[in-house]
Scaffold this motif. Sequence first.
Motif, PDB file in Angstrom:
ATOM      1  N   VAL A 231       1.026  -1.094   0.066  1.00 22.32           N
ATOM      2  CA  VAL A 231      -0.049  -0.068   0.105  1.00 22.32           C
ATOM      3  C   VAL A 231       1.023   1.286   0.026  1.00 22.32           C
ATOM      4  CG1 VAL A 231      -1.953  -1.208   1.291  1.00 22.32           C
ATOM      5  CG2 VAL A 231      -0.207   0.157   2.610  1.00 22.32           C
ATOM      6  N   ASP A 232       0.367   2.410  -0.355  1.00 19.29           N
ATOM      7  CA  ASP A 232       0.878   3.537   0.191  1.00 19.29           C
ATOM      8  C   ASP A 232       1.249   3.775   1.634  1.00 19.29           C
ATOM      9  OD1 ASP A 232       1.596   6.389   0.412  1.00 19.29           O
ATOM     10  OD2 ASP A 232       0.230   7.061  -0.985  1.00 19.29           O
ATOM     11  N   ASP A 235      -0.794   6.087   3.606  1.00 23.62           N
ATOM     12  CA  ASP A 235      -2.172   5.931   3.677  1.00 23.62           C
ATOM     13  C   ASP A 235      -2.614   5.627   4.946  1.00 23.62           C
ATOM     14  OD1 ASP A 235      -4.797   5.369   2.986  1.00 23.62           O
ATOM     15  OD2 ASP A 235      -4.371   3.624   1.511  1.00 23.62           O
ATOM     16  N   ASP A 236      -3.777   5.910   5.370  1.00 28.39           N
ATOM     17  CA  ASP A 236      -4.593   5.740   6.802  1.00 28.39           C
ATOM     18  C   ASP A 236      -5.102   4.399   7.001  1.00 28.39           C
ATOM     19  OD1 ASP A 236      -5.857   5.946   9.219  1.00 28.39           O
ATOM     20  OD2 ASP A 236      -6.698   8.027   8.589  1.00 28.39           O
ATOM     21  N   ALA A 238      -7.420   3.446   8.538  1.00 31.45           N
ATOM     22  CA  ALA A 238      -9.108   3.621   8.615  1.00 31.45           C
ATOM     23  C   ALA A 238      -9.547   3.730   7.133  1.00 31.45           C
ATOM     24  CB  ALA A 238      -9.168   5.140   9.288  1.00 31.45           C
ATOM     25  N   ASN A 239      -8.773   3.625   6.332  1.00 33.59           N
ATOM     26  CA  ASN A 239      -9.470   3.566   4.557  1.00 33.59           C
ATOM     27  C   ASN A 239      -9.493   2.035   4.446  1.00 33.59           C
ATOM     28  OD1 ASN A 239      -9.573   6.600   4.406  1.00 33.59           O
ATOM     29  ND2 ASN A 239      -7.159   6.519   3.664  1.00 33.59           N
ATOM     30  N   TRP A 240      -8.903   1.201   5.272  1.00 34.79           N
ATOM     31  CA  TRP A 240      -8.851  -0.259   4.900  1.00 34.79           C
ATOM     32  C   TRP A 240      -9.721  -0.934   5.879  1.00 34.79           C
ATOM     33  CZ3 TRP A 240      -6.486  -2.149   0.468  1.00 34.79           C
ATOM     34  CH2 TRP A 240      -5.632  -1.027   0.061  1.00 34.79           C
ATOM     35  N   SER A 241     -10.837  -1.248   5.277  1.00 31.01           N
ATOM     36  CA  SER A 241     -12.088  -2.027   5.862  1.00 31.01           C
ATOM     37  C   SER A 241     -11.423  -3.548   6.053  1.00 31.01           C
ATOM     38  CB  SER A 241     -13.315  -1.873   5.235  1.00 31.01           C
ATOM     39  OG  SER A 241     -13.325  -2.547   4.115  1.00 31.01           O
ATOM     40  N   ARG A 244     -12.218  -4.799   2.611  1.00 31.62           N
ATOM     41  CA  ARG A 244     -11.445  -4.397   1.390  1.00 31.62           C
ATOM     42  C   ARG A 244     -10.086  -4.914   1.389  1.00 31.62           C
ATOM     43  NH1 ARG A 244      -8.759   1.812   0.660  1.00 31.62           N
ATOM     44  NH2 ARG A 244      -7.595   1.510  -1.373  1.00 31.62           N
TER      45      ARG A 244
END
Length: 397
Positions: A231-232, A235-236, A238-241, A244
């Motif tokens: 991933v980046d 990235d947060d 929290a953006n990754w459920s 996902r």
Amino acid sequence: MATITRTPVGIIGAGPAGLFLAHLLHRQGIETVILESRSRAEVEGTIRAGVLEQWVVDLMNQMGLGERMMREGHFHSGITLRFNGESHHIDMAELTGGKRVTVYAQHEVIRDLVAARLEDGGEILFGVSDVQLHGVETDQPSITFRRSPDGPVEELRCDFIAGCDGFHGPSRQTIPTAIRSEHQIVYPFGWLGILTSAPPSHPELIYAAHERGFALLSTRSPEVQRLYIQVDPKDDIANWSDARIWSELHTRLEDKSGWSLTEGPVFQKGIIAMRSFVCETMRHGRLFLAGDAAHIVPPTGAKGLNLAVADVLVLSRALTAFFKSNDGDGLAGYSAQCLRRIWKAERFSWYMTTMLHHNPNETSFEQRIHLADLDYVVHSRAAMTALAENYVGLPME
């Protein structure tokens, strides 16, 4: 006036490097004191994966530290490389004369080493603060510290100091910048790692290169699995459920054979950045750096803990020769000897990382070269042997 104590070797840091060094020296009758800024609970509770090279497993068993590892570790004779929807098994044991790796988490190694250290009567001072190094260019170096933030300053006088305190510790910064060269790559990607309650989906590690990014399937126990996706790094989480994450893992890991990933509840997840780093020199006067204080590798090559143990094995032999025979040659050559192995491990870790990850900053030409490299590796016995030799661990000099 500060309380003054003395020890032949003062060790800063109770990670793998510091703990292994203390055990190696103890077995030669050389006593040490370990100073650690974190509490014991923090040291033992920092969850980190671990892949141990064959020689490290052998060393732990020789030192009487491997009983739980041999009972609970996972012994892998190979790995699978997966790309273009196809899987290719690398039989490391067959390629290296029977060598294999052991999947046994770093925090489990640390728990074993801490317990054995305390059982031996060795000293670990947890939770110290304000650690400073003094006189490392003299034959009487010392470390000052506080046992608590508001406690009095204490002084630990040593013959030698081992800086095993990681990338952010004070040891490396004690070496003047005029004689310290630092080399670094910060990668434009990171790993999102999860722990999940699920049975194993595959008996060994799977390294997958995919146009959406790298993925890795590993294991921790028969009931808990560890998986990663590229991933980046900014990235947060929290953006990754969970949904996902599982979707990406299925996409990147599954192949044309019909193999399927087994899901389970995710109980831990986080994002880590990745870098390659080397400090030259690893010695200044009577200060010696070891482990992450001197070098960092991306986790793709599974070399971090193994390099730390290699450092302190070299250092323990050099210190033993000095204390028992007044032979300083090993200490004088410590940095050069360690760096030869470190740069080979850095090369392998960089190679695995760049070959397997999708780098958005690269040209299409470079990306195709990485795929060609993967194709070459899995169809050339010589290339497979080179990968296997590095993965299971190059011989110690």
